[in-house]
Design an enzyme around this catalytic site. Sequence first.
Site, mmCIF file in Angstrom:
data_model
loop_
_atom_site.group_PDB
_atom_site.id
_atom_site.type_symbol
_atom_site.label_atom_id
_atom_site.label_comp_id
_atom_site.label_asym_id
_atom_site.label_seq_id
_atom_site.Cartn_x
_atom_site.Cartn_y
_atom_site.Cartn_z
ATOM 1 N N GLU A 325 -34.475 89.237 0.913
ATOM 2 C CA GLU A 325 -34.650 87.814 0.615
ATOM 3 C C GLU A 325 -33.803 87.441 -0.604
ATOM 4 O OE1 GLU A 325 -38.292 84.741 -0.603
ATOM 5 O OE2 GLU A 325 -38.548 86.908 -0.812
ATOM 6 N N HIS A 326 -33.941 88.200 -1.680
ATOM 7 C CA HIS A 326 -33.160 88.017 -2.903
ATOM 8 C C HIS A 326 -32.308 89.264 -3.137
ATOM 9 C CE1 HIS A 326 -37.013 85.781 -3.546
ATOM 10 N NE2 HIS A 326 -36.198 84.827 -3.963
#
Length: 433
Positions: A325-326
């Site tokens: 996601e990050h």
Amino acid sequence: MLRWNEESSQAQAAALTRPAVSASAKVEAICKTILAKVKEQGDDALLDMAKEFDNRANPRLRVPLDEINASEQALSAELKYAIDTAYANVKCFHEAQLPKDIKLSTQPGVVCELKYQAIEAVGIYVPGGSAPLPSSVIMQGVLAQLSGAKTVVLATPVQGDKAINPAILYAAKLCGITTLIESGGAGAIAAMAYGTESVPKVNKIFGPGNSFVTMAKQLVAQTVPGMAIDMPAGPSEVLVIADERANPEFIAADLLSQAEHGADSQVILLCNSESIIEQTQQALTRQLAKLSRKETAEQALANSSLILVDSIAQAFDVSAQYGPEHLILQLADSTPYLDKVKNAGSVFVGDYTPESAGDYASGTNHVLPTYGYSASYSSLNLLDFFRTYTVQTITKSGLTQLSKAILPLANAEGLDAHANAVSIRLEAIKNEQ
């Protein structure tokens, strides 16, 4: 510490395996009951659920406009500045994404167009909890505002005798949202999907939530004609790629900032320096002891991995396999590697670009694909609030020429009526001559 090249393929896969997330049959059954009740009873169902689930003695649904307009008076100057700055930066970045229509001629006499149209009615869900989430309002509300959606509904739960936090109201005010609903969970999703006396029906629902919210969104998307949702939801996650000159304290801080989200969050470090990994482990211990959500972060760290790789190039290969996601890059020079980024929701480059910046105020969107969905889904962007449709206009001469492609294809597919729709026009053109 896990030494990547010394592990079996099974051990490598296990290191990148996310905590299992599966909605129970019980959650689905409860959500179906709630959806049916709201569909049949409307506002009465929402008010009953507010009493039952949110402990509200005298619940209401709509927030009066004067409360929204007066919200900033209850904010400190510091918080108001923070919300104003986040709003301005998110608006600046997403305003640049406004789409432009396309019109061109594919061949003489044949004109094709692509037109963008704002989704007419959208719903935004903002979770409740121990602290308000004005950033969640901004990340979704700004995009709805820029799209020009005619109807924007924001739903958020209220517990007991409390009111919606003024930070939520002020963020909504900046985004031009005037329809605020004091309702949460599956009931709020149902209200926006079906519409009630107080809640306008919407075409698409955005926003994160617990397992009941997630399940309710999936169910209405499957059963309500024309209903759409933003993206699949899952636990938060971060992957850090660091080299031998990275700052272990910064790495640990970034890992913990995700770990504190929830026990099912996952954080991973890929580094080519054993020394940096060892120092990061020590920094994690020191910083963890100071956190108010220490227990939650500890549970998340149990699902996480610190991995020694042979090279930064290998780290990017492993990252692409995981699809974070990050993705945080703490490298001496990230520039040569940016084109190698694959399957990441959002990328944070350099020592002084913490993931927290994207969560709140840099301007990028913090609504991101999780659980490996970054391989096929994008971060929330302005186009998610639009739909497109195509237009074609063909002249007589254009159809005459294009028929040389249409008729053979229609005949090859055995669709006589398709061919006839062209032939009958060609005959009319011939008779005019």
